[in-house]
Write a protein that holds these residues in place. Sequence first.
Motif: not given
Length: 521
Positions: A92-120
Amino acid sequence: MEQAHTARRAADGAQRVRAAQYVRMSTDHQSYSIDNQKDAIRDFADAMNYEIVATYEDAGRSGLNLEGRAGLQRLLADIETKIADFEIVIVYDVSRWGRFQNTDESASYEYRCHAAGVRIEYCGEQFTNDGSIGSDLLKAIKRSMAAEHSRVLSVKVFAGQSRLIRKGYRQGGSSGLGLRRLLIDRHGCAKTALALKEYKNLQTDRVILTPGPPDEIATVRWIYDEYVKAGRTELQIARSLNARGVVTDLNRPWKRESIRQILSNEKYVGNNVWNHQSCKLKKKKVTNDATRLVRADGAFEPIVDRRIFDRARAIADARSFRMSNDQMLVVLSRLLERYGTLSGPIIDAAQDCPPSSRYRKKFGSLLRAYMLVGYDPSQNYRFLDIRKRLREILEEVVQTTIASIDHAGGSAVRQGELGVLRVNDEFTVSIAMARCRNTPYGYPHWLAAPEQCIAPDVKVAIRMSPDNQTILDYLIAPANEIGGKPLNLVLNKRLAFNTFFFRSLDPLFALAERAAITAAP
């Protein structure tokens, strides 16, 4: 541009793109309900000509970290192990993906999906997640806003809890022996007494402490009298209560720590004290000093005289004066000379020795303290070899299970966790080791590690023999049949759950077996 291109493909009758949806609802925003998110995602998918083929859900889960979010963990595992049969994940939106206190953590999970060929894709945001500078900048801002929202909310929640404490209301925790939790309405009128694991269901209701049964009150006062007037130690009092068959409010045998908790808790003199420890924003738990305590003196009816309580505190302070590290090691060396060996129970049973927990805190571990007094703990730390053996057995059982299910015509695919399998793409199986240990009374007791896979469909536990070298039997239980009870409880209630114990894993293999369908004549 990408959305317009996709819309044109839909208009031309192009094949629908396979997509998954990830939805999460925390307890702070009911407007972000699971159903609302799914409705918005469905409308977005229809407009974009996407077909929702999988749903990953975390209901009532905080977005501060990955722990406890089985839906997101399973999503990442399915994508990275190539189980996923979709190209896109819609959130739905970025906050549903997570409210991680380290914003790099949220970005890392999205990157893992992109690296495996799945986009968010985020259907509720006013930007397209296309990797452009604009979208990356907006995502970074949104992630920071989501993290800041959690920080602000944490401050507000703490302030609200502190206000209720100062008004004399109880904030969580069991009542303790000799006390009971009483539910009152917003006008202060009593409603009902709450039993163990019962909680209020109206937000306007409050909970206070009241005196409990007379026999429990008598036990609490007896503990204080024995400690203050008779001069007995916590350990001696605990042993006396156990010998009499008296149990704690949690129906457990007494320990030195449980006696100490009664002798030090101000709720017995009617004070409401809170914030001894805090764990804000899922960070490491810390112990707070007296200046950070939140309190309301005289909030409840006392069951222990204040003068006796103060004397008990003074005696405890005198007995547990803070030794230096060198003094603690000298005491430990004398204990080693006396018994010829060292262990946690030996240390805790010694009246002239600080508890084992203090050695762990001061020196990092008991093993480190043992080494500093020249004690070789290898004989007591045989569990290091046992743990290696248990890991080997678990791996062997998992591999055998996969091979046996394949042989039966089914399929078993390993998920991200060590002992979690997805069987026939229909249900999940969590396989755990249950190590055997002896209780202080000599009875065997089985302990299973906490499950990494939240709410599997089938729970399997390998119960080891007392020497932890061979397999005793297997627990094979559908999760709904054991009612979500902790695995350790099920393992040690052999009679209550007798139907779920087996000598082999054949019942599990039978669940996965594929039956051949014969064509009708």
